[in-house]
Motif scaffolding. Sequence first.
Motif, PDB file in Angstrom:
ATOM      1  N   THR A 162       0.846  -1.193   0.000  1.00  0.00           N
ATOM      2  CA  THR A 162       0.000   0.000   0.000  1.00  0.00           C
ATOM      3  C   THR A 162       0.885   1.248   0.000  1.00  0.00           C
ATOM      4  OG1 THR A 162      -0.059   0.124   2.400  1.00  0.00           O
ATOM      5  CG2 THR A 162      -1.767  -1.224   1.330  1.00  0.00           C
ATOM      6  N   ASN A 163       0.282   2.415  -0.186  1.00  0.00           N
ATOM      7  CA  ASN A 163       1.043   3.665  -0.200  1.00  0.00           C
ATOM      8  C   ASN A 163       1.718   3.931   1.140  1.00  0.00           C
ATOM      9  OD1 ASN A 163       0.524   4.245  -2.853  1.00  0.00           O
ATOM     10  ND2 ASN A 163      -1.300   5.458  -2.405  1.00  0.00           N
ATOM     11  N   ASP A 164       1.021   3.609   2.248  1.00  0.00           N
ATOM     12  CA  ASP A 164       1.608   3.808   3.579  1.00  0.00           C
ATOM     13  C   ASP A 164       2.839   2.926   3.765  1.00  0.00           C
ATOM     14  OD1 ASP A 164      -0.312   5.649   4.218  1.00  0.00           O
ATOM     15  OD2 ASP A 164      -1.618   4.170   5.200  1.00  0.00           O
ATOM     16  N   GLU A 165       2.769   1.674   3.300  1.00  0.00           N
ATOM     17  CA  GLU A 165       3.914   0.766   3.417  1.00  0.00           C
ATOM     18  C   GLU A 165       5.083   1.257   2.584  1.00  0.00           C
ATOM     19  OE1 GLU A 165       1.605  -3.439   4.259  1.00  0.00           O
ATOM     20  OE2 GLU A 165       2.004  -2.843   2.198  1.00  0.00           O
ATOM     21  N   LEU A 166       4.801   1.780   1.409  1.00  0.00           N
ATOM     22  CA  LEU A 166       5.871   2.303   0.551  1.00  0.00           C
ATOM     23  C   LEU A 166       6.559   3.497   1.200  1.00  0.00           C
ATOM     24  CD1 LEU A 166       4.294   2.047  -3.001  1.00  0.00           C
ATOM     25  CD2 LEU A 166       6.180   0.702  -2.084  1.00  0.00           C
ATOM     26  N   GLU A 167       5.774   4.388   1.817  1.00  0.00           N
ATOM     27  CA  GLU A 167       6.355   5.566   2.471  1.00  0.00           C
ATOM     28  C   GLU A 167       7.196   5.172   3.670  1.00  0.00           C
ATOM     29  OE1 GLU A 167       3.208   8.236   3.394  1.00  0.00           O
ATOM     30  OE2 GLU A 167       2.642   8.521   1.294  1.00  0.00           O
ATOM     31  N   SER A 168       6.725   4.220   4.471  1.00  0.00           N
ATOM     32  CA  SER A 168       7.495   3.822   5.653  1.00  0.00           C
ATOM     33  C   SER A 168       8.762   3.069   5.258  1.00  0.00           C
ATOM     34  CB  SER A 168       6.639   2.969   6.591  1.00  0.00           C
ATOM     35  OG  SER A 168       6.333   1.733   5.985  1.00  0.00           O
TER      36      SER A 168
END
Length: 126
Positions: free
Chosen positions: A62-68
């Motif tokens: 997900t986008n959150d996983e990519l950012e973290s």
Amino acid sequence: FISAFSLAGFPPLSGFWGKFIVIKASLQTSDYLLAATALLVGLLTIFSMSKIWNEAFWKKPTNDELESKALSRAPLYLYSLPIVMLAALSLLIGLVAEPFYQFAEHAAQQLLVPDAYIQAVLGGAP
């Protein structure tokens, strides 16, 4: 991959010998239900580990996983070296199992007849 197959008991990995000894002993004592259970557990283990593998490595992040992940990018050797070392250890135990088996056999004998251990620890007669 190696750890999943080791948990399931595939040769030549470390998990094979434990499963082999349990199945061999259960067949020698005509406890066929235990042997079948050990084989079924191996099959279920590889099934569950493949589901975990697919979820962890093949699922689209997900986008959150990519950012973290972008914020906490560590050098490759920090997380690959322990994985490679543990996989090599599992393979080594599988290929050279005799010393590990002898150690486990000795420990089991001490658990079954603890007199020598009690005397060594407490210093007196058991």
